[in-house]
Design a protein around this motif. Structure first.
Motif, PDB file in Angstrom:
ATOM      1  N   GLY A  33       4.292  99.300  51.332  1.00  0.00           N
ATOM      2  CA  GLY A  33       3.557  99.011  50.187  1.00  0.00           C
ATOM      3  C   GLY A  33       3.426  97.526  49.637  1.00  0.00           C
ATOM      4  N   ALA A  34       4.189  96.521  50.453  1.00  0.00           N
ATOM      5  CA  ALA A  34       4.037  95.027  49.971  1.00  0.00           C
ATOM      6  C   ALA A  34       3.111  94.325  50.962  1.00  0.00           C
ATOM      7  N   ASN A  35       2.470  93.245  50.154  1.00  0.00           N
ATOM      8  CA  ASN A  35       1.758  92.426  50.701  1.00  0.00           C
ATOM      9  C   ASN A  35       2.362  91.532  51.718  1.00  0.00           C
ATOM     10  N   PRO A  36       2.106  91.560  52.962  1.00  0.00           N
ATOM     11  CA  PRO A  36       2.796  90.938  53.976  1.00  0.00           C
ATOM     12  C   PRO A  36       2.663  89.295  53.782  1.00  0.00           C
ATOM     13  N   PHE A  37       1.637  88.703  53.451  1.00  0.00           N
ATOM     14  CA  PHE A  37       1.503  87.325  53.172  1.00  0.00           C
ATOM     15  C   PHE A  37       2.230  86.863  52.011  1.00  0.00           C
ATOM     16  N   ALA A  38       2.241  87.647  50.979  1.00  0.00           N
ATOM     17  CA  ALA A  38       3.143  87.444  49.803  1.00  0.00           C
ATOM     18  C   ALA A  38       4.637  87.277  50.109  1.00  0.00           C
ATOM     19  N   VAL A  39       4.999  88.327  50.870  1.00  0.00           N
ATOM     20  CA  VAL A  39       6.536  88.366  51.609  1.00  0.00           C
ATOM     21  C   VAL A  39       6.730  87.228  52.306  1.00  0.00           C
ATOM     22  N   TYR A  40       5.826  86.710  53.141  1.00  0.00           N
ATOM     23  CA  TYR A  40       6.062  85.517  54.105  1.00  0.00           C
ATOM     24  C   TYR A  40       6.318  84.399  53.068  1.00  0.00           C
ATOM     25  N   GLY A  41       5.400  84.281  52.081  1.00  0.00           N
ATOM     26  CA  GLY A  41       5.558  82.912  51.043  1.00  0.00           C
ATOM     27  C   GLY A  41       6.554  83.219  50.291  1.00  0.00           C
ATOM     28  N   SER A  42       7.367  84.339  50.054  1.00  0.00           N
ATOM     29  CA  SER A  42       8.626  84.246  49.231  1.00  0.00           C
ATOM     30  C   SER A  42       9.737  84.033  50.160  1.00  0.00           C
ATOM     31  N   ILE A  43       9.584  84.411  51.402  1.00  0.00           N
ATOM     32  CA  ILE A  43      10.747  83.905  52.358  1.00  0.00           C
ATOM     33  C   ILE A  43      10.609  82.661  52.537  1.00  0.00           C
ATOM     34  N   TRP A  44       9.588  81.880  52.693  1.00  0.00           N
ATOM     35  CA  TRP A  44       9.398  80.727  53.051  1.00  0.00           C
ATOM     36  C   TRP A  44       9.992  79.758  51.563  1.00  0.00           C
ATOM     37  N   LYS A  45       9.332  80.097  50.333  1.00  0.00           N
ATOM     38  CA  LYS A  45      10.074  79.599  49.190  1.00  0.00           C
ATOM     39  C   LYS A  45      11.521  79.644  49.124  1.00  0.00           C
ATOM     40  N   ALA A  46      12.019  80.725  49.461  1.00  0.00           N
ATOM     41  CA  ALA A  46      13.607  81.066  49.218  1.00  0.00           C
ATOM     42  C   ALA A  46      14.306  80.354  50.261  1.00  0.00           C
ATOM     43  N   ALA A  47      13.812  79.986  51.434  1.00  0.00           N
ATOM     44  CA  ALA A  47      14.714  79.232  52.390  1.00  0.00           C
ATOM     45  C   ALA A  47      14.277  78.000  52.669  1.00  0.00           C
ATOM     46  N   PHE A  48      13.006  77.519  52.670  1.00  0.00           N
ATOM     47  CA  PHE A  48      12.447  76.110  52.838  1.00  0.00           C
ATOM     48  C   PHE A  48      11.956  75.391  51.738  1.00  0.00           C
ATOM     49  N   GLY A  49      11.597  76.039  50.698  1.00  0.00           N
ATOM     50  CA  GLY A  49      10.777  75.549  49.800  1.00  0.00           C
ATOM     51  C   GLY A  49      11.109  74.450  48.888  1.00  0.00           C
ATOM     52  N   SER A  50      12.375  74.296  48.549  1.00  0.00           N
ATOM     53  CA  SER A  50      12.831  72.945  48.055  1.00  0.00           C
ATOM     54  C   SER A  50      14.260  72.653  48.668  1.00  0.00           C
ATOM     55  N   SER A  52      17.063  72.514  46.740  1.00  0.00           N
ATOM     56  CA  SER A  52      18.045  73.458  46.579  1.00  0.00           C
ATOM     57  C   SER A  52      18.130  74.603  47.187  1.00  0.00           C
ATOM     58  N   THR A  53      16.831  75.297  47.652  1.00  0.00           N
ATOM     59  CA  THR A  53      16.996  76.566  48.487  1.00  0.00           C
ATOM     60  C   THR A  53      17.242  76.039  49.695  1.00  0.00           C
TER      61      THR A  53
END
Length: 368
Positions: A33-50, A52-53
């Motif tokens: 029930g999750a949006n795969p593209f939104a999940v991928y975006g969250s993974i990228w943001k949490a891992a390489f987005g800034s 600090s992350t």
């Protein structure tokens, strides 16, 4: 040309396996029930987005680099060692024991060096035992190293919950904490500890050792054909034990880094799964220490994104383990394709044999 084709094939299969793993993980996310593209975006943001992350990713990548070598080095001998978690735990246990014994009676740099040496010895001897059993008693190294993981976990639980337990650690049994001055510091200007430098140096040194030295050549020869290596006079037993010791010492050093830079004590967090993650890194990198650096960053980023998946998408924190498992399965399958893709096969060069010389008295044939 052949070497170039093999390198390109290895890179394509590794990255292709990761992409297929991403696709399968997306299907899993859609199924729950999750949006795969939104999940991928969250993974990228949490891992390489800034920056600090990304520092969180680097912190998690450090033990993965070291533990991956525990599988990558013996693979050059044709051995499948998966005792990374056990070697890491034993390295952390002995390192914290040495650190607590020395305390503040000696300079911190000496304590840190002693803890590193203790972790190296503990992890090295742990995996060397599996290598010795394989060579001298024909015990399957995969099974023995896997079982050694359970022995190490049992020892960890017994010691931190009994003889080495700090009475003040109520909710989470732990050993007494290391002195603050004996902890590994961080790289200036960052939150990343010096374990990252240890991992990078270990990957570089082991690459040079296995690819640019006679020891590495002998190990690869023994891994290619043990019988031929023995006929050539190579000490296969010594090569096996030494290589396994070096492999385990890297995982043991990862355990020392965890207790001296992250946890500050030995507890159940040593069994967090970095050893098993190192197996995935080693196979995805095709047992290349330099490639393990890049794969460790990817897997470290995945591990760093577990929290945001829980908060932003209402997915369990262990969802990242599903991703790891899918990638590992695809990587194992991709091994069966190595050397079978026509595009990467070396094209044979057709050489026309020279014409035989004319017989005495026979006129030579001249073609237009």
């Amino acid at each position: 040309m052949q070497s170039w084709r093999r390198t390109l094939e290895s890179l394509c299969l590794s990255f292709g396996a990761i992409l297929v793993g991403l696709l399968l993980f997306g299907i899993f996310c859609a199924a729950v029930g999750a949006n795969p593209f939104a999940v991928y975006g969250s993974i990228w943001k949490a891992a390489f987005g800034s920056w600090s992350t990304f520092q969180n990713t680097l912190i998690r990548a450090s033990p993965l680099m070291l533990s991956s070598l525990c599988t990558a080095l013996p693979a050059r001998l044709g051995l499948v060692i998966i005792g990374n978690e056990g070697a890491l735990i034993m390295g952390g246990l002995l390192a914290v024991s040495v650190g607590l014994t020395l305390g503040t009676a000696v300079p911190p740099i000496i304590v840190q060096m002693a803890m590193a040496l203790a972790g190296i010895l503990a992890g090295g001897l742990w995996i060397a035992a599996a290598g010795a059993l394989r060579h001298y008693r024909a015990v399957n190294e995969t099974i023995s190293s896997l079982l050694l993981n359970y022995v190490a976990i049992a020892l960890l639980n017994h010691l931190v919950g009994g003889p080495m337990r700090d009475p003040s650690s109520l909710n989470k049994p732990s050993t007494y904490p290391l002195a603050e001055v004996n902890m590994l510091g961080v790289i200036p200007g960052t939150r990343v500890h010096w374990g990252l430098v240890y991992g990078l140096i270990a990957c570089l040194v082991t690459y040079v050792l296995m690819q640019r030295t006679t020891f590495g050549f002998a190990a690869r020869t023994a891994g290619g054909n043990v019988r031929a290596a023995r006929i050539a006079g190579l000490p296969v037993g010594k090569l096996t034990v030494i290589t396994c010791f070096l492999a385990g010492s890297c995982a043991g050093l990862a355990g020392m880094v965890e207790v001296a830079a992250v946890q500050g004590a030995a507890n159940e967090s040593l069994n967090v799964g970095y050893g098993y993650g190192g197996i995935l890194v080693a196979f995805a990198a095709r047992h290349n220490p330099l490639a393990a650096v890049l794969i460790s960053l990817l897997v470290g980023g995945i591990l760093a994104s577990g929290g945001i998946l829980q908060r932003a998408h209402n997915l369990p924190d262990a969802t990242v383990l599903v991703f790891q498992g899918l990638v590992f399965l695809v990587v194992l399958y991709s091994d069966s394709l190595y050397g079978k893709i026509p595009f990467f096969k070396e094209k044979p060069i057709m050489v026309t044999p020279p014409s035989p010389p004319p017989s005495p008295g026979e006129e030579p044939v001249v073609t237009a």
